[in-house]
Every structure is written in structure tokens, then in C-alpha cells.
Design an enzyme around this catalytic site. Sequence first.
Site, mmCIF file in Angstrom:
data_model
loop_
_atom_site.group_PDB
_atom_site.id
_atom_site.type_symbol
_atom_site.label_atom_id
_atom_site.label_comp_id
_atom_site.label_asym_id
_atom_site.label_seq_id
_atom_site.Cartn_x
_atom_site.Cartn_y
_atom_site.Cartn_z
ATOM 1 N N GLY A 235 0.816 -1.213 0.000
ATOM 2 C CA GLY A 235 0.000 0.000 0.000
ATOM 3 C C GLY A 235 0.845 1.257 0.000
ATOM 4 O O GLY A 235 2.015 1.221 -0.373
ATOM 5 N N LEU B 180 0.459 3.631 -2.068
ATOM 6 C CA LEU B 180 0.839 3.511 -3.476
ATOM 7 C C LEU B 180 1.415 4.823 -4.010
ATOM 8 O O LEU B 180 0.951 5.903 -3.685
ATOM 9 C CB LEU B 180 -0.384 3.118 -4.316
ATOM 10 C CG LEU B 180 -1.042 1.786 -3.944
ATOM 11 C CD1 LEU B 180 -2.191 1.495 -4.913
ATOM 12 C CD2 LEU B 180 -0.034 0.633 -3.958
ATOM 13 N N ALA C 267 3.749 6.394 -7.754
ATOM 14 C CA ALA C 267 3.819 6.194 -9.204
ATOM 15 C C ALA C 267 4.596 4.927 -9.577
ATOM 16 O O ALA C 267 4.360 4.355 -10.643
ATOM 17 C CB ALA C 267 4.452 7.419 -9.856
ATOM 18 N N HIS D 251 4.446 1.962 -7.994
ATOM 19 C CA HIS D 251 3.467 0.861 -7.968
ATOM 20 C C HIS D 251 2.548 0.952 -9.188
ATOM 21 O O HIS D 251 2.224 -0.052 -9.818
ATOM 22 C CB HIS D 251 2.577 0.951 -6.731
ATOM 23 C CG HIS D 251 3.307 0.791 -5.436
ATOM 24 N ND1 HIS D 251 3.402 1.798 -4.513
ATOM 25 C CD2 HIS D 251 3.954 -0.281 -4.909
ATOM 26 C CE1 HIS D 251 4.079 1.362 -3.463
ATOM 27 N NE2 HIS D 251 4.426 0.110 -3.670
ATOM 28 N N VAL E 152 11.219 3.710 -10.751
ATOM 29 C CA VAL E 152 10.628 5.002 -11.134
ATOM 30 C C VAL E 152 11.209 6.054 -10.191
ATOM 31 O O VAL E 152 11.282 5.841 -8.981
ATOM 32 C CB VAL E 152 9.091 4.967 -11.036
ATOM 33 C CG1 VAL E 152 8.493 6.318 -11.385
ATOM 34 C CG2 VAL E 152 8.536 3.886 -11.964
#
Length: 286
Positions: free
Chosen positions: A32, A34, A36, A38, A178
Amino acid sequence: MTELCHEGAALREACERVRREGGRVALVPTMGALHAGHLSLARAAREQGADFIALSVFVNPLQFGEGEDLGRYPRTLESDLEACRELGVDLVFAPAREAMYPDGFQTEVRVTGLTQPLEGEHRPGHFDGVTTVVAKLFAKTGRCHAYFGRKDFQQWRVVERMARDLELPVEVVGMPIVREADGLALSSRNRHLSESERERALGISRGLRRVHDAWASGARDAAQLTALVRREVEPTSDKIDYVALRSPETLEPAGDTIDAGVLLIAAHVGQTRLIDNLWLGVDARP
Ligand code: PAF
């Protein structure tokens, strides 16, 4: 529409239904909070042909050691659900702790060699918790592609090994890190950084960028490459757990002069422990 379920049976039934109708299932396991990173996993799953994306949200107590940040790990189910809705995730599986580990639970899934160095040295038992929960998620989801971020490079390799060794019908996919525009690798733990800590944390990606540039100019000496990272991170972090150049497959030391490798780092900034890496020759830009 994004369905929310808390029971493993509902996840299992939904995935079986999709496969019965000839569809492809993807699983994105998360804890969780969350971000970018994920979401890029869910997006990749769709682009790579998934007809049904299940994303799990479970802060897994088994993978946190004593004194680690289980208590303060961010829990943001409402906004996670919102992000999943926007992205078209089909099902969010958010089990309670008792649903994953009911009374009497006493099984552990352990990968041996790959879990020993690096994170294994600094977080004993961590990977046993990861592989145990991921094995349970794989068991519920069944045949699927499962997406993991390569920021947790060692975790990706460990889970891949587990799936192969146990002959699970799961294709483990590792996706690129990312980063924020300034280079900071996305992590749920970044939200714990104060403004000045965040500034200091940038030493990590700056060090990796130096390595990237040196590699691009032909540097192949392992000691020289790791020194480039240390030079940036020593003055900006509070403690370095490791800076290591390893084989991307075995995670064993890459040798003195390398033609392939992954440079991995774990460092503390304030109360926050950050990890990052650069897969030499593969990652375009840290
Ligand atoms: O990478 C994570 O968020 C966790 O380790 C995982 C894979 C969801 C298992 O709890």
C-alpha cells in the site's frame, strides 16, 4: 470498476473466473501507500496483455524485524483505492492480518543463498517474511504474471528464485525503478523524510548517476565505481549499510573488473532507511 475484497477466496474465485474465460491475470503485490512506482507496475501489466489486474495491499508483519518501522509504515487504503480506480485495476485485495496468518499458522517459505548477503545481513529474517507472504499471494492468485519493482532488486531475484524452485505457475516480472524528476527513487518511505532529509537523500541517486556516467565513459574498475557512490553518500547520509557491486543474477561479488553488474546501496537518512540500485548496462538513467 475496482472491486475491493478482504478474503483470499474472493481473490481466488475472481482469478479463476478470468482464466476460465481465457483471460490473463496479473498480480501486483504491494504494502500500500501507493506511488507512481506501484502504478507503473499495474500499467505495465495492462500494456503487456493482462485482462485482469489484482493488486494486493498488505503490510506484512512477518517481513519487519524488531525495531523496524512496522508501526509507522504508512497505511492509506482509501487513497490507494482511488489510485487503483483511476488506473483501472480490477481488484484490490486488502486482507486483515488474521486472514493471512490465522491462529495456528506455522509455515515459513525460505530461499537460501540469494537471501544471505546485502539486505539479508542487515535485516535478518526479512526475506523469509517476504517469500512466505508472496507464496501465499501466488497460491491464491494462481497462474499469473506477477509484477515487482527493481528498486527492491534483491527481493525481485529472491521471489523469482522461489517461483522457479517451487515450480509455481507464476511469471515474475521485474520492472525499472521510477524516480522523481530530481532522481530520488520512489518509495513509500520517502514520505517520512523532512525537507532537509529529502535533500540529503538525493546523494544516493547523485552517486548512482556518477557511476552511470563513469560506466558510459568506459570505467570498469569495481573499487573505483563504488567509491564514486560513497563519495556522494558518506557526507549526506547518517549511516551506510552497504554499497556493493554484485552479479545481477547471483548477487555474488562482481569481481575487480566488471563487464556486468548491479550496484546496490542501502543508507539511512534520519530515521529512514533507503535502498536504491543501478543495473549497469541496463538502466538508462538513475
Ligand atoms: O515490496 C513490497 O512491497 C513487499 O515486500 C511485498 C512484495 C508486497 C511483500 O510484502
